[in-house]
Design a protein around this motif. Structure first.
Motif, PDB file in Angstrom:
ATOM      1  N   HIS A   1       3.144   1.594   0.988  1.00 13.51           N
ATOM      2  CA  HIS A   1       2.401   1.727  -0.127  1.00 13.51           C
ATOM      3  C   HIS A   1       0.884   2.239   0.298  1.00 13.51           C
ATOM      4  N   TYR A   2       0.194   2.110   1.566  1.00 13.10           N
ATOM      5  CA  TYR A   2      -0.829   2.798   1.812  1.00 13.10           C
ATOM      6  C   TYR A   2      -0.763   3.443   3.456  1.00 13.10           C
TER       7      TYR A   2
ATOM      8  N   LYS B   1       0.444   4.498  -2.423  1.00 17.77           N
ATOM      9  CA  LYS B   1      -0.624   4.128  -3.710  1.00 17.77           C
ATOM     10  C   LYS B   1      -1.840   4.048  -3.119  1.00 17.77           C
ATOM     11  N   GLU B   2      -2.302   4.182  -1.778  1.00 13.78           N
ATOM     12  CA  GLU B   2      -3.567   4.052  -1.606  1.00 13.78           C
ATOM     13  C   GLU B   2      -4.019   4.820  -0.208  1.00 13.78           C
TER      14      GLU B   2
ATOM     15  N   LEU C   1      -6.774   5.730   2.778  1.00 16.66           N
ATOM     16  CA  LEU C   1      -8.027   5.308   3.544  1.00 16.66           C
ATOM     17  C   LEU C   1      -8.533   6.394   4.278  1.00 16.66           C
TER      18      LEU C   1
ATOM     19  N   ILE D   1      -4.458   8.225  -7.417  1.00 15.57           N
ATOM     20  CA  ILE D   1      -4.033   6.845  -6.464  1.00 15.57           C
ATOM     21  C   ILE D   1      -5.545   6.163  -6.029  1.00 15.57           C
ATOM     22  N   TRP D   2      -5.501   5.129  -5.432  1.00 16.25           N
ATOM     23  CA  TRP D   2      -6.474   4.780  -4.861  1.00 16.25           C
ATOM     24  C   TRP D   2      -6.796   5.565  -3.641  1.00 16.25           C
TER      25      TRP D   2
ATOM     26  N   ARG E   1      -9.974   5.243  -0.700  1.00 16.26           N
ATOM     27  CA  ARG E   1     -11.148   4.174  -0.174  1.00 16.26           C
ATOM     28  C   ARG E   1     -11.870   4.964   1.121  1.00 16.26           C
TER      29      ARG E   1
ATOM     30  N   LEU F   1     -12.069   4.722  -5.252  1.00 19.72           N
ATOM     31  CA  LEU F   1     -12.453   3.480  -5.450  1.00 19.72           C
ATOM     32  C   LEU F   1     -13.911   3.267  -5.214  1.00 19.72           C
TER      33      LEU F   1
ATOM     34  N   LEU G   1      -3.446  -4.439  -5.651  1.00 22.98           N
ATOM     35  CA  LEU G   1      -2.450  -3.892  -4.974  1.00 22.98           C
ATOM     36  C   LEU G   1      -1.618  -4.938  -3.973  1.00 22.98           C
TER      37      LEU G   1
ATOM     38  N   THR H   1      -9.873  -3.738  -5.377  1.00 22.44           N
ATOM     39  CA  THR H   1     -10.545  -2.609  -5.081  1.00 22.44           C
ATOM     40  C   THR H   1     -11.529  -2.863  -3.967  1.00 22.44           C
TER      41      THR H   1
END
Length: 456
Positions: free
Chosen positions: A154-155, A201-202, A204, A245-246, A248, A271, A400, A414
């Protein structure tokens, strides 16, 4: 082994068997992405990956060489792989370091098969081919479009550039990874879109200097979905923000143009989170560090960011006990910390990394002074962190989930990046939950770094 895994005694793949490679990945997220690239190419060529030393035909160790503790960890990991498997290829930052004119890895572990530096995917593959010939007829459809990832589903980390144009006096990264090389914007976005299609979903965003993205190519135009877009930080963040999606942002130098990204956070496109390595607050120390901006300008910038986006989370890292740092200058750093009220902070006692220009500066402080200042710094930050997290008690936070246990799930808001920031412990009750799921959590209690709550 750490990220993926590896093997127990040297062996050669039997005729007709699929050759198998074990992998140990150490260091920062940028090194993790290098590992993913190597694993992706190996899988595309038909190699299998092994979760044990015993079943691997050879082992690749991706190392870190930034500070002494990381060097020691990497050397120990190489030693373990040699002892348990015997056939080891070393890559990563430690592979670029030398001692007395001799490669450090080869000096300590002369039995390794080969040594390369960082972001050397093709070199690593050449060595693998030499010592473990690739299988015939690899099946490309075995590889996901975004490649093999070592993170949870998911990330994922999205590396947008390599290298750095700064020459900070405490850092040797440019000598190992070179000057800034930005990835083409269209290529970055295709990888991001593939990751989203795979269920991420995230994202970075990482690099050595995210704010400098595109400087090396003079912000040239590239194509995203048939549209011409400048290769520049603001445009990149805007495009990523459209993925739903997120997103970062990490390793963001506090340049003035970063101000233009904060409104995108206030609008909810990405975010409200900035990872900004301030490193110090004393103008003299920052000059000795060869860092951009001064402490006063950074305070002004933080205030401006919070005016635009009150919910912004600011994380940073600092160095205590830099050569020549006086008690008064350390006091300036503590005053900055109290005034800035940063949400997430890490601090390192200065480490004299071999090859760093700062080692030649006068006034090297004793180990105990450096460590004592680091401890004092973190004590101040713990009080700040506890107070800022206490404000969230009674609120409802979007979380999350990273792990789900029988009674408690662990996730992040977040404001929390994986592995470096705090977490939220969630009482799950009877509801079935899964890692990678978003839930709303009523916060009931706060600690110095973590939050506790229940499903809202």
């Amino acid at each position: 082994m750490t990220a993926t895994s590896a093997a127990r005694r040297p062996r050669k793949a039997p005729t007709g068997a699929t050759p198998s490679v074990g992998f140990v990945s150490l260091g920062c997220p940028k090194a993790l992405v290098d590992s993913e690239l190597i694993l992706t190419q190996l899988r595309a060529e038909g190699y299998a990956t092994s979760a044990t030393y015993e079943d691997a035909d050879l082992v690749i160790v991706n190392t870190c060489g930034f500070i002494d503790a990381a060097v020691q960890e990497s050397l120990e990991a190489i030693g373990e792989a040699l002892a348990e498997n015997g056939r080891v290829i070393v890559t990563g930052c430690l592979g670029a370091r030398s001692e007395g004119g001799t490669n450090l890895v080869a000096k300590v572990h002369p039995k390794v098969l080969a040594v390369t530096g960082p972001h050397a995917t093709s070199e690593v593959l050449d060595h693998v081919h030499r010592h473990l010939p690739k299988p015939h007829d690899p099946f490309g459809d075995l590889v996901p479009p975004a490649g093999i990832k070592l993170t949870p589903k998911h990330y994922a980390y999205l590396k947008i550039s390599e290298g750095c144009n700064h020459r900070c006096s405490f850092c040797i990264i440019p000598s190992m990874r070179g000057d800034l090389v930005s990835r083409p914007l269209g290529q970055v976005m295709r990888e991001a879109e593939n990751l989203v299609r795979q269920g991420v979903k995230e994202l970075l965003v990482i690099s050595q200097d995210t704010s400098a993205y595109g400087v090396d190519v003079r912000y040239k135009l590239d194509f995203v979905g048939g549209r011409a877009v400048k290769t520049r930080m603001h445009e990149l963040v805007r495009e990523l923000g459209a993925l739903g999606i997120w997103v970062r942002l990490h390793y963001v130098y506090p340049y003035p143009h970063v101000d233009d990204v904060v409104p995108l956070m206030a609008e909810g496109r990405v975010l409200p989170y900035l990872d900004v390595p301030f490193q110090h607050a004393s103008p003299r120390i920052l000059k000795l560090m060869k860092r951009p901006a001064s402490g006063e300008k950074n305070i002004e910038r933080i205030r401006a960011w919070r005016d635009v986006c009150p919910d912004i989370t600011i994380r940073s890292t600092f160095i205590a006990g830099f050569p020549g740092e006086t008690e008064a200058e350390f006091g300036e750093l503590l005053d900055f910390l109290r005034e800035a009220q940063l949400d997430r902070v890490g601090c390192f006692a200065y480490s004299p990394v071999e090859g760093a220009a700062a080692n030649a500066l006068p006034g090297m402080l004793p180990d105990e002074v450096r460590e004592e200042r680091r401890a004092r710094f973190m004590q101040v930050q713990q009080e700040i962190s506890a107070a800022r997290l206490a404000r969230k008690v009674g609120t409802t936070q979007r979380v999350l989930l990273d792990e789900v246990g029988p009674t408690v799930a662990v996730g992040r808001t977040t404001a929390d990046a994986p592995e470096i920031d705090g977490v939220v412990y969630v009482k799950k009750g009877r509801r079935a939950l899964a890692a990678g799921e978003f839930v709303d959590v009523a916060i009931t209690r706060a600690e110095e770094h973590d939050l506790h709550g229940r499903l809202a």
